[in-house]
Motif scaffolding. Structure first.
Motif, PDB file in Angstrom:
ATOM      1  N   ARG A  52       0.837  -1.206   0.000  1.00  7.85           N
ATOM      2  CA  ARG A  52       0.000   0.000   0.000  1.00  7.85           C
ATOM      3  C   ARG A  52       0.869   1.252   0.000  1.00  7.85           C
ATOM      4  N   LEU A  53       1.918   1.264   0.838  1.00  6.65           N
ATOM      5  CA  LEU A  53       2.813   2.421   0.891  1.00  6.65           C
ATOM      6  C   LEU A  53       3.533   2.611  -0.443  1.00  6.65           C
ATOM      7  N   GLU A  54       3.882   1.512  -1.091  1.00  3.02           N
ATOM      8  CA  GLU A  54       4.541   1.618  -2.399  1.00  3.02           C
ATOM      9  C   GLU A  54       3.596   2.230  -3.428  1.00  3.02           C
ATOM     10  N   ARG A  55       2.322   1.821  -3.394  1.00  2.17           N
ATOM     11  CA  ARG A  55       1.332   2.430  -4.307  1.00  2.17           C
ATOM     12  C   ARG A  55       1.202   3.926  -4.045  1.00  2.17           C
ATOM     13  N   LEU A  56       1.175   4.323  -2.761  1.00  3.76           N
ATOM     14  CA  LEU A  56       1.052   5.742  -2.432  1.00  3.76           C
ATOM     15  C   LEU A  56       2.287   6.525  -2.872  1.00  3.76           C
ATOM     16  N   VAL A  57       3.464   5.922  -2.710  1.00  4.73           N
ATOM     17  CA  VAL A  57       4.693   6.592  -3.140  1.00  4.73           C
ATOM     18  C   VAL A  57       4.656   6.821  -4.640  1.00  4.73           C
ATOM     19  N   LYS A  58       4.204   5.806  -5.385  1.00  6.96           N
ATOM     20  CA  LYS A  58       4.119   5.959  -6.852  1.00  6.96           C
ATOM     21  C   LYS A  58       3.078   7.004  -7.231  1.00  6.96           C
ATOM     22  N   ALA A  59       1.955   7.050  -6.493  1.00  6.10           N
ATOM     23  CA  ALA A  59       0.890   8.005  -6.811  1.00  6.10           C
ATOM     24  C   ALA A  59       1.328   9.444  -6.544  1.00  6.10           C
ATOM     25  N   TYR A  60       2.131   9.659  -5.506  1.00  3.69           N
ATOM     26  CA  TYR A  60       2.544  11.012  -5.134  1.00  3.69           C
ATOM     27  C   TYR A  60       4.017  11.276  -5.422  1.00  3.69           C
ATOM     28  N   GLU A  61       4.607  10.508  -6.315  1.00  2.09           N
ATOM     29  CA  GLU A  61       6.037  10.645  -6.595  1.00  2.09           C
ATOM     30  C   GLU A  61       6.395  12.050  -7.080  1.00  2.09           C
ATOM     31  N   GLY A  62       5.554  12.612  -7.901  1.00  3.84           N
ATOM     32  CA  GLY A  62       5.839  13.948  -8.433  1.00  3.84           C
ATOM     33  C   GLY A  62       5.758  15.038  -7.385  1.00  3.84           C
ATOM     34  N   GLU A  63       4.753  14.960  -6.521  1.00  2.50           N
ATOM     35  CA  GLU A  63       4.580  16.005  -5.510  1.00  2.50           C
ATOM     36  C   GLU A  63       5.576  15.898  -4.364  1.00  2.50           C
ATOM     37  N   LEU A  64       5.844  14.681  -3.911  1.00  3.98           N
ATOM     38  CA  LEU A  64       6.681  14.503  -2.726  1.00  3.98           C
ATOM     39  C   LEU A  64       8.172  14.435  -3.049  1.00  3.98           C
ATOM     40  N   GLN A  65       8.507  13.962  -4.234  1.00  4.72           N
ATOM     41  CA  GLN A  65       9.904  13.826  -4.664  1.00  4.72           C
ATOM     42  C   GLN A  65      10.715  13.061  -3.610  1.00  4.72           C
ATOM     43  N   LEU A  66      10.218  11.885  -3.227  1.00  5.79           N
ATOM     44  CA  LEU A  66      10.882  11.062  -2.218  1.00  5.79           C
ATOM     45  C   LEU A  66      12.086  10.357  -2.820  1.00  5.79           C
ATOM     46  N   GLN A  67      13.131  10.227  -2.056  1.00  5.25           N
ATOM     47  CA  GLN A  67      14.338   9.523  -2.467  1.00  5.25           C
ATOM     48  C   GLN A  67      14.647   8.457  -1.434  1.00  5.25           C
ATOM     49  N   PRO A  68      15.207   7.316  -1.869  1.00  2.00           N
ATOM     50  CA  PRO A  68      15.591   6.292  -0.876  1.00  2.00           C
ATOM     51  C   PRO A  68      16.686   6.820   0.039  1.00  2.00           C
ATOM     52  N   THR A  69      16.654   6.371   1.294  1.00  2.00           N
ATOM     53  CA  THR A  69      17.663   6.784   2.259  1.00  2.00           C
ATOM     54  C   THR A  69      18.901   5.923   2.089  1.00  2.00           C
ATOM     55  N   ASP A  70      20.066   6.563   1.981  1.00  2.16           N
ATOM     56  CA  ASP A  70      21.317   5.824   1.899  1.00  2.16           C
ATOM     57  C   ASP A  70      21.614   5.205   3.252  1.00  2.16           C
ATOM     58  N   SER A  71      22.220   4.021   3.212  1.00  3.15           N
ATOM     59  CA  SER A  71      22.554   3.358   4.474  1.00  3.15           C
ATOM     60  C   SER A  71      23.614   4.136   5.245  1.00  3.15           C
ATOM     61  N   THR A  72      24.383   4.975   4.558  1.00  4.33           N
ATOM     62  CA  THR A  72      25.394   5.782   5.243  1.00  4.33           C
ATOM     63  C   THR A  72      24.792   6.979   5.950  1.00  4.33           C
ATOM     64  N   ALA A  73      23.517   7.293   5.669  1.00  3.62           N
ATOM     65  CA  ALA A  73      22.861   8.443   6.295  1.00  3.62           C
ATOM     66  C   ALA A  73      22.301   8.098   7.674  1.00  3.62           C
ATOM     67  N   LEU A  74      22.256   6.815   8.030  1.00  8.06           N
ATOM     68  CA  LEU A  74      21.713   6.400   9.312  1.00  8.06           C
ATOM     69  C   LEU A  74      22.834   6.319  10.341  1.00  8.06           C
ATOM     70  N   VAL A  75      22.561   6.790  11.543  1.00  6.29           N
ATOM     71  CA  VAL A  75      23.550   6.747  12.621  1.00  6.29           C
ATOM     72  C   VAL A  75      22.914   6.140  13.858  1.00  6.29           C
ATOM     73  N   HIS A  76      23.740   5.636  14.746  1.00  8.05           N
ATOM     74  CA  HIS A  76      23.275   5.122  16.027  1.00  8.05           C
ATOM     75  C   HIS A  76      23.287   6.271  17.038  1.00  8.05           C
ATOM     76  N   ALA A  77      22.525   6.103  18.104  1.00  6.65           N
ATOM     77  CA  ALA A  77      22.424   7.155  19.121  1.00  6.65           C
ATOM     78  C   ALA A  77      23.776   7.471  19.738  1.00  6.65           C
ATOM     79  N   LYS A  78      24.640   6.457  19.881  1.00 10.26           N
ATOM     80  CA  LYS A  78      25.943   6.706  20.500  1.00 10.26           C
ATOM     81  C   LYS A  78      26.870   7.516  19.597  1.00 10.26           C
ATOM     82  N   GLU A  79      26.544   7.595  18.293  1.00 15.93           N
ATOM     83  CA  GLU A  79      27.360   8.363  17.358  1.00 15.93           C
ATOM     84  C   GLU A  79      26.991   9.844  17.341  1.00 15.93           C
ATOM     85  N   LEU A  80      25.873  10.209  17.956  1.00 16.63           N
ATOM     86  CA  LEU A  80      25.440  11.598  17.981  1.00 16.63           C
ATOM     87  C   LEU A  80      26.335  12.396  18.930  1.00 16.63           C
TER      88      LEU A  80
END
Length: 159
Positions: A63-91
Protein backbone atom coordinates in the motif's frame (compact mmCIF):
# COMPACT_ATOMS: atom_id res chain seq x y z
CA UNK A 1 -42.20 -6.12 81.72
CA UNK A 2 -39.42 -4.82 79.57
CA UNK A 3 -36.46 -3.95 81.50
CA UNK A 4 -34.03 -1.22 80.52
CA UNK A 5 -31.41 -3.77 79.62
CA UNK A 6 -33.81 -5.31 77.08
CA UNK A 7 -34.51 -1.87 75.59
CA UNK A 8 -30.77 -1.18 75.27
CA UNK A 9 -30.24 -4.53 73.53
CA UNK A 10 -33.11 -3.83 71.11
CA UNK A 11 -31.59 -0.42 70.34
CA UNK A 12 -28.14 -1.93 69.76
CA UNK A 13 -29.66 -4.62 67.52
CA UNK A 14 -31.54 -2.00 65.47
CA UNK A 15 -28.42 0.15 65.12
CA UNK A 16 -26.36 -2.88 64.08
CA UNK A 17 -28.97 -3.82 61.47
CA UNK A 18 -28.92 -0.25 60.09
CA UNK A 19 -25.10 -0.20 59.92
CA UNK A 20 -25.07 -3.64 58.27
CA UNK A 21 -27.60 -2.49 55.65
CA UNK A 22 -25.58 0.69 54.97
CA UNK A 23 -22.37 -1.30 54.51
CA UNK A 24 -24.14 -3.78 52.22
CA UNK A 25 -25.60 -0.93 50.13
CA UNK A 26 -22.17 0.77 49.78
CA UNK A 27 -20.58 -2.55 48.78
CA UNK A 28 -23.20 -3.02 46.05
CA UNK A 29 -22.53 0.49 44.74
CA UNK A 30 -18.79 -0.18 44.66
CA UNK A 31 -19.41 -3.48 42.85
CA UNK A 32 -21.48 -1.65 40.21
CA UNK A 33 -18.66 0.88 39.81
CA UNK A 34 -16.13 -1.95 39.40
CA UNK A 35 -18.31 -3.53 36.68
CA UNK A 36 -18.66 -0.17 34.93
CA UNK A 37 -14.88 0.38 35.03
CA UNK A 38 -14.25 -3.15 33.73
CA UNK A 39 -16.61 -2.44 30.83
CA UNK A 40 -14.76 0.82 30.05
CA UNK A 41 -11.40 -1.00 30.19
CA UNK A 42 -12.74 -3.69 27.83
CA UNK A 43 -13.96 -0.96 25.45
CA UNK A 44 -10.54 0.73 25.52
CA UNK A 45 -8.77 -2.60 24.90
CA UNK A 46 -11.08 -3.30 21.96
CA UNK A 47 -10.41 0.19 20.60
CA UNK A 48 -6.64 -0.34 20.93
CA UNK A 49 -6.94 -3.68 19.10
CA UNK A 50 -8.97 -1.99 16.36
CA UNK A 51 -6.40 0.81 16.02
CA UNK A 52 -3.55 -1.71 15.85
CA UNK A 53 -5.37 -3.57 13.07
CA UNK A 54 -5.99 -0.27 11.28
CA UNK A 55 -2.30 0.64 11.62
CA UNK A 56 -1.31 -2.77 10.22
CA UNK A 57 -3.52 -2.14 7.19
CA UNK A 58 -2.30 1.43 6.72
CA UNK A 59 1.39 0.52 6.94
CA UNK A 60 1.41 -2.45 4.56
CA UNK A 61 4.46 -2.16 2.30
CA UNK A 62 2.51 -2.74 -0.94
CA UNK A 63 0.00 0.00 0.00
CA UNK A 64 2.81 2.42 0.89
CA UNK A 65 4.54 1.62 -2.40
CA UNK A 66 1.33 2.43 -4.31
CA UNK A 67 1.05 5.74 -2.43
CA UNK A 68 4.69 6.59 -3.14
CA UNK A 69 4.12 5.96 -6.85
CA UNK A 70 0.89 8.01 -6.81
CA UNK A 71 2.54 11.01 -5.13
CA UNK A 72 6.04 10.64 -6.59
CA UNK A 73 5.84 13.95 -8.43
CA UNK A 74 4.58 16.01 -5.51
CA UNK A 75 6.68 14.50 -2.73
CA UNK A 76 9.90 13.83 -4.66
CA UNK A 77 10.88 11.06 -2.22
CA UNK A 78 14.34 9.52 -2.47
CA UNK A 79 15.59 6.29 -0.88
CA UNK A 80 17.66 6.78 2.26
CA UNK A 81 21.32 5.82 1.90
CA UNK A 82 22.55 3.36 4.47
CA UNK A 83 25.39 5.78 5.24
CA UNK A 84 22.86 8.44 6.29
CA UNK A 85 21.71 6.40 9.31
CA UNK A 86 23.55 6.75 12.62
CA UNK A 87 23.28 5.12 16.03
CA UNK A 88 22.42 7.15 19.12
CA UNK A 89 25.94 6.71 20.50
CA UNK A 90 27.36 8.36 17.36
CA UNK A 91 25.44 11.60 17.98
CA UNK A 92 27.51 14.45 19.46
CA UNK A 93 25.21 15.25 22.41
CA UNK A 94 21.77 14.59 23.78
CA UNK A 95 18.89 16.76 22.66
CA UNK A 96 18.40 17.92 26.25
CA UNK A 97 22.02 19.08 26.36
CA UNK A 98 21.73 21.25 23.23
CA UNK A 99 21.59 24.93 24.26
CA UNK A 100 18.40 26.77 23.38
CA UNK A 101 18.93 29.37 20.62
CA UNK A 102 18.44 33.02 21.53
CA UNK A 103 15.77 34.12 19.03
CA UNK A 104 15.14 37.83 18.45
CA UNK A 105 12.90 39.53 15.95
CA UNK A 106 14.79 41.52 13.35
CA UNK A 107 13.52 43.94 10.77
CA UNK A 108 11.16 42.47 8.19
CA UNK A 109 12.74 41.66 4.86
CA UNK A 110 11.22 42.24 1.45
CA UNK A 111 7.58 41.26 0.96
CA UNK A 112 6.95 41.37 4.72
CA UNK A 113 8.87 38.16 5.52
CA UNK A 114 10.03 37.85 9.11
CA UNK A 115 13.73 37.27 9.56
CA UNK A 116 14.92 35.74 12.82
CA UNK A 117 18.50 35.65 13.92
CA UNK A 118 19.71 33.05 16.38
CA UNK A 119 23.02 32.51 18.11
CA UNK A 120 23.92 28.95 18.94
CA UNK A 121 26.57 28.22 21.55
CA UNK A 122 29.44 27.52 19.08
CA UNK A 123 28.46 30.51 16.91
CA UNK A 124 28.21 32.80 19.93
CA UNK A 125 31.78 31.97 20.88
CA UNK A 126 32.91 32.90 17.35
CA UNK A 127 30.77 36.04 17.33
CA UNK A 128 28.80 35.05 14.22
CA UNK A 129 25.05 35.13 13.71
CA UNK A 130 22.91 32.60 11.88
CA UNK A 131 20.03 34.12 9.92
CA UNK A 132 17.08 32.03 8.70
CA UNK A 133 14.01 32.92 6.71
CA UNK A 134 10.69 31.07 7.09
CA UNK A 135 9.43 29.52 3.86
CA UNK A 136 6.03 27.89 3.30
CA UNK A 137 5.95 24.13 2.79
CA UNK A 138 3.92 23.06 -0.26
CA UNK A 139 1.19 20.52 0.49
CA UNK A 140 0.22 17.80 -2.00
CA UNK A 141 -3.15 18.13 -3.68
CA UNK A 142 -5.84 15.83 -2.25
CA UNK A 143 -6.68 12.75 -4.28
CA UNK A 144 -10.08 12.22 -5.81
CA UNK A 145 -12.60 10.20 -3.84
CA UNK A 146 -13.04 7.55 -6.53
CA UNK A 147 -9.32 6.94 -7.18
CA UNK A 148 -8.68 4.30 -4.54
CA UNK A 149 -11.56 3.11 -2.40
CA UNK A 150 -9.44 0.25 -1.03
CA UNK A 151 -7.45 2.73 1.05
CA UNK A 152 -10.57 4.09 2.75
CA UNK A 153 -11.17 2.26 6.03
CA UNK A 154 -14.04 3.16 8.30
CA UNK A 155 -13.33 2.92 11.99
CA UNK A 156 -15.61 3.37 14.94
CA UNK A 157 -15.95 2.56 18.58
CA UNK A 158 -17.24 -0.74 19.84
CA UNK A 159 -20.37 -0.40 21.91
Amino acid sequence: MLKTFDLVLIGVMTATAAVTYTIKHRAELKLEEVHRLEAEIKLEEDTIDLLKADWALQSQPNRLERLVKAYEGELQLQPTDSTALVHAKELPMLKSEVPMPDVTEAKAGSKGATVASAKSAPDAAKGTQVTTKAQPVPMPAPRGEAEDDADQIETGSVE
